[in-house]
Each structure stands twice: as structure tokens, then as C-alpha cells.
Design a protein around this motif. Structure first.
Motif, PDB file in Angstrom:
ATOM      1  N   TRP A   1      -3.157   4.603   1.557  1.00 22.64           N
ATOM      2  CA  TRP A   1      -3.898   4.890   2.806  1.00 22.64           C
ATOM      3  C   TRP A   1      -3.225   6.124   3.434  1.00 22.64           C
ATOM      4  O   TRP A   1      -2.153   6.378   3.297  1.00 22.64           O
TER       5      TRP A   1
ATOM      6  N   THR B   1       0.824  -1.335   0.012  1.00 18.45           N
ATOM      7  CA  THR B   1       0.101   0.159  -0.066  1.00 18.45           C
ATOM      8  C   THR B   1       0.896   1.233  -0.124  1.00 18.45           C
ATOM      9  O   THR B   1       1.811   1.346   0.826  1.00 18.45           O
TER      10      THR B   1
ATOM     11  N   LYS C   1      -8.585   2.763  -4.909  1.00 15.36           N
ATOM     12  CA  LYS C   1      -9.492   1.563  -4.733  1.00 15.36           C
ATOM     13  C   LYS C   1     -10.179   1.087  -5.860  1.00 15.36           C
ATOM     14  O   LYS C   1     -10.032  -0.212  -6.263  1.00 15.36           O
TER      15      LYS C   1
ATOM     16  N   THR D   1       6.098   0.349  -2.794  1.00 16.42           N
ATOM     17  CA  THR D   1       5.293  -0.222  -3.986  1.00 16.42           C
ATOM     18  C   THR D   1       5.983   0.107  -5.284  1.00 16.42           C
ATOM     19  O   THR D   1       5.346  -0.751  -6.337  1.00 16.42           O
TER      20      THR D   1
ATOM     21  N   THR E   1      -3.888   0.485  -4.238  1.00 19.65           N
ATOM     22  CA  THR E   1      -4.240   0.890  -2.965  1.00 19.65           C
ATOM     23  C   THR E   1      -3.404   2.073  -2.421  1.00 19.65           C
ATOM     24  O   THR E   1      -2.200   2.012  -2.477  1.00 19.65           O
TER      25      THR E   1
END
Length: 493
Positions: free
Chosen positions: A414, A388, A407, A467, A412
Motif C-alpha cells: 500500500w 501489508t 494484488k 511482512t 499486498t
């Protein structure tokens, strides 16, 4: 590979290969629940039903069997289990698609009818299955072997027909553009630092402009940045023979005068750490420190290919961070383009030093929103791992929209907090602020640093340090966060 939508799932005899989903028997009274499976079983003279009856084939997740057909119809029919409908998530669906492709990829023929988009799932809608099918196969087919003297044979590229309603056509167009953009991002990330320099990134910016009459690319050289007062950005490249660049890619797809959305990418083409030099282990992976720039340029390619009716400006701040007698030293103080002064407490915290001037430069476009993307902190990996990305923003509603785009795109992000109490960690005895805030909350204080230069617009920061690439035997750029950025711009358009 070319992708098409096909609404009629029954025409199995018009393609070379077929991929058919098989639901878990515990969730269906009829194992051959679809007409397509029944048609395939007829073509194969009952071979599918016999394999199920014998236990050789089941609907359990990824259980599969490839049937060869010497008679009329497709020469290869792959049946693969999709598992329980309430367990088939986006992550598992992508894995399912890649497993299915691996079974037929050696010899798929000229065309493939892919019915995995009809797989029974309570989690994914049709648009999501189309998106994931395209991106999963794109990832599976990607190769970076241009520097090998004997590269592997390129995987076959049949026409791929996805069974879906016509209302998924726009999604298909976006997914194909996104998949190609991820390939560009991967290529830029995987290139070695001696090839992918700031000058090379500038060339890619000009190539994007050459592909569209709606794009103008401007490259600011060091003398121009010096005149603008970008001493923070220039400080990072002082130890390198490679000149730093500020690359501005301006896409005018919307009405003239409408505020653009700005994407800013960190383009440190190699990060040795400078005088605060990094440990030698895995330092080769610091060629990936320009993946923020790569994802922004990839997103711009997708935006251009989709011909979106929106104005977007990409700003890539690029430099090479090296140690030498001319390099910046810990304790040096520089004046940023904004006029604020920064004490460089650690030369390995260089990404924020190039981004802060790029953010100030973004003000001249009167942006509607600004998103910066950077492989900024190891602390982000400690916080969120490698799955994430982190998002921090001066506007919680905007941060929520970024997470929503992630999403939608299965890319993703956060939100981490960014309260004013964290700002105090950046206090300096000798300048307006230091470029590090200590060991604790490193990802947050890095964002707090950038927020000092984003006070005049709605802004979000994406930390993709965990990521952007993978390590180990499967080392390579992932192409993230291109899907998130493309979806963000599509949503704005």
C-alpha cells in the motif's frame, strides 16, 4: 513435489488421493453438484451422500471428511467444504488448500488429484486458484530443521495434479518458480547470523550465476567500495569483523542494450543497532534484517528459472552492524558515493546508509526502473501491521503498478505519501542530511532519505519490516515479498 495441470476432472481412478470441493448447501440445490463428486460417491458406494444426509459432512468452510477406499480407484478421497462462493477470497482459499493438504499429507500416495481449483468462487479466477494452490502447499511443506540433530521426517512429495485449463500453464510455471524462490528466501532469512554473513550471501550470488549462462555475478569488496566512495555503506560494517559486500547479479535475458530493471536489497545479516544498540528482547530476530536481500535473490532465482526475456540487475548491499571500538558513532559524518554528506544521528538507522550507495551504484546501469526492498523501519509496522508492505515512490504511476503486481500476487502493498514537506525532517546542522527524521512518520522519512539518491530514475521503495517474518511460536521467514517482485518483473517483461 511436482505440479501438473489436468483438464479432465473425471479420471479419479488414476491417482492415489483425491481432494474434492463441496459447496455450501445454502448456495446450491444439488449438494453433489459436480460429476467428480458423483463419481466419487459411486466409488464409495454412497458414503459421501450418506455423510451429507447425516450432517457429518457439509459445505461449510473447512468442514471435511476423509474417506478410505479399499476397492478400485483412489485409496483416499477428501471432501472439504468451500463455503459461500462470494466469500471465498484469496486468503481463505489459501487456508482451504493448506487445511486440505494437512488432512492427507501423512500418506497421500504417489499422486494427488486436486480439484480445489474448480471450487465455486465469484472472487478468484482460475489463474489465481492455480497460483495460490502451488504457493499454499509449498508453504505448508516448508521445513527449516537443518540444525536439529533429529530433524522431523520430510513430508511426502507426491505428484500434484491441479484441474485447470491448458491456458493456465504459464501461470503454473510462474507459481512453481515463485514457490521455490520463496523457499530460498525463507532459508536465507532463517539461517543464523553466524552462518549467513555478507560473504555467505555473496556465495549465493555466485550460485545463481553458475545456474545460468545468462547471469554474471560480481562481488565488490571493501577496497573496491572505498575506491568508489561508498563511505556510507562501509560505515555500517566498521564495527564488525565480517567484511561488507556489494553483490551485483546481472541477468541478461532480453536484447543487448535494452535498459534493465533493477532490484536492490538490504542485506544487513545481523543488526545489533551498533553503538545505538537495540534492547535485548527479541534481538535474535535481527538476523532477519537481510530479508530484503533474501527476497531479491529469491526473485532472481525465479526469473532465471522462468527464462524471462528481460534484463534484470539485482544489487545486494550487505554488512553486519555491530558495536565495537571501531564502530560508527552517533554524530559521525560520512560522504556517500553520490557526494552528499550524511550525519549519522542513530547507528540503528543503518539500512538506508547501505541502500543509498547501492542506489547510486545502480545509476551506471541506466535502469528503466529501480525497486529497493528493505526491512527498514518499525514505524512501518505501526502504520500497516504485519499484513501489508509499504510502497513509496517518486512516480505515482509506478507505485500503482507495484501495488497492482502485489494484488495479482496476493502479496499486498500500500502506498504511503512522500511529499516534500517530509523532507525537511532530514535537515542536519552539520551535513547535507541526517539519517533519521525524528519519531513522526518514520517510514516516510526513511523513504525520503532514499529518494535523495534516486533522483535520476523511476524508483520505488518497499518497506517489508512487518511482512518479512513472523514472531512467537511460529517464528520464521515468510518468503515475502518474492511473489510481488516476480509478478512485477513478469509484468515488465
Amino acid at each position: 513435489m511436482e505440479f501438473y495441470l489436468q483438464q479432465d476432472a473425471s479420471k479419479l481412478d488414476e491417482v492415489s488421493s483425491v481432494i474434492l470441493p463441496l459447496v455450501d448447501a445454502t448456495h446450491s440445490n444439488d449438494v453433489l453438484a459436480t460429476d467428480s463428486l458423483k463419481n466419487a460417491d459411486t466409488i464409495l458406494n454412497g458414503a459421501i451422500s450418506n455423510a451429507i444426509a447425516s450432517g457429518d459432512l457439509s459445505g461449510k468452510f473447512e468442514n471435511s471428511q476423509l474417506f478410505l477406499n479399499s476397492g478400485p480407484g483412489p485409496s483416499r478421497i477428501l471432501v472439504i467444504g468451500t463455503g459461500a462462493p462470494d466469500k471465498l477470497s484469496g486468503r481463505k482459499y489459501k487456508k482451504l488448500v493448506q487445511t486440505a493438504w494437512s488432512k492427507i499429507s501423512a500418506n497421500p500416495g504417489s499422486s494427488v488429484l486436486n480439484l480445489l481449483t474448480t471450487a465455486d468462487t465469484t472472487i478468484l479466477d482460475q489463474h489465481s486458484k492455480v497460483r495460490l494452490s502451488v504457493e499454499a502447499i509449498g508453504q505448508a511443506r516448508y521445513r527449516f530443521d537443518q540444525f536439529k540433530t533429529t530433524p522431523k521426517d520430510k513430508p511426502p512429495a507426491p505428484n500434484m495434479f491441479l484441474v485447470a485449463h491448458a491456458d493456465s500453464q504459464a501461470q503454473l510455471k510462474q507459481s512453481v518458480a515463485t514457490s521455490k524462490a520463496m523457499d530460498l528466501c525463507r532459508d536465507l532469512g532463517n539461517l543464523p547470523g553466524n552462518i549467513c554473513t555478507p560473504s555467505y550471501l555473496a556465495e549465493q550470488g555466485h550460485k545463481l550465476a553458475a545456474a545460468s549462462d545468462k547471469v554474471i555475478t560480481q562481488v565488490l569488496e571493501e577496497a573496491e567500495m572505498e575506491a568508489l566512495g561508498m563511505h556510507s555503506l562501509l560505515s555500517v560494517g566498521k564495527g564488525s569483523a565480517e567484511p561488507s559486500k556489494l553483490i551485483v547479479i546481472n541477468y541478461q535475458g532480453g536484447e543487448e542494450g535494452v535498459q534493465p530493471h533493477v532490484l536492490v536489497g538490504k542485506g544487513i545479516t545481523f543488526d545489533s543497532g551498533g553503538i545505538s544498540i537495540k534492547p535485548g528482547a527479541a534481538m535474535d530476530e535481527m538476523k532477519y534484517d537481510m530479508c530484503g536481500a533474501a527476497s531479491v535473490m529469491g526473485a532472481m532465482q525465479a526469473i532465471i528459472n522462468m527464462d524471462l526475456k528481460i534484463n534484470v540487475v539485482a544489487i545486494v548491499a550487505s554488512a553486519e552492524n555491530m558495536p565495537s571500538s571501531t564502530a560508527s558513532k552517533p554524530g559521525d559524518i560520512y560522504t556517500t558515493m553520490s557526494g552528499k554528506t550524511v550525519e549519522v544521528l542513530n547507528t540503528d538507522a543503518e539500512g538506508r546508509l547501505v541502500l543509498c550507495d547501492a542506489l547510486t551504484y545502480a545509476e551506471r546501469f541506466n535502469p528503466k526502473t529501480v525497486v529497493d526492498v528493505a526491512t527498514l523501519t518499525g514505524a512501518c509496522i505501526i502504520a500497516l501491521g504485519h499484513h501489508t508492505s509499504a510502497v513509496m515512490s517518486n512516480d505515482d504511476q509506478f507505485a500503482a503498478s507495484i501495488m497492482s503486481a502485489g494484488k495479482q500476487a496476493f502479496d499486498t502493498a500500500w502506498q504511503l505519501p512522500m511529499g516534500e514537506e517530509y523532507q525537511e525532517q532530514l535537515d542536519s546542522n552539520f551535513a547535507d542530511l541526517g539519517n533519521i527524521g525524528g519519531r513522526s512518520a518514520g517510514a516516510i522519512t526513511a523513504a525520503c532519505f532514499l529518494s535523495r539518491f534516486a533522483e535520476s530514475f523511476t524508483w520505488a521503495h518497499l518497506d517489508i519490516a512487518g511482512t518479512a517474518w513472523t514472531s512467537g511460536t511460529k517464528k520464521g521467514s515468510t518468503g515475502r515479498c518474492v511473489p510481488l517482485l516476480v509478478q512485477h518483473i513478469v509484468n515488465q517483461a
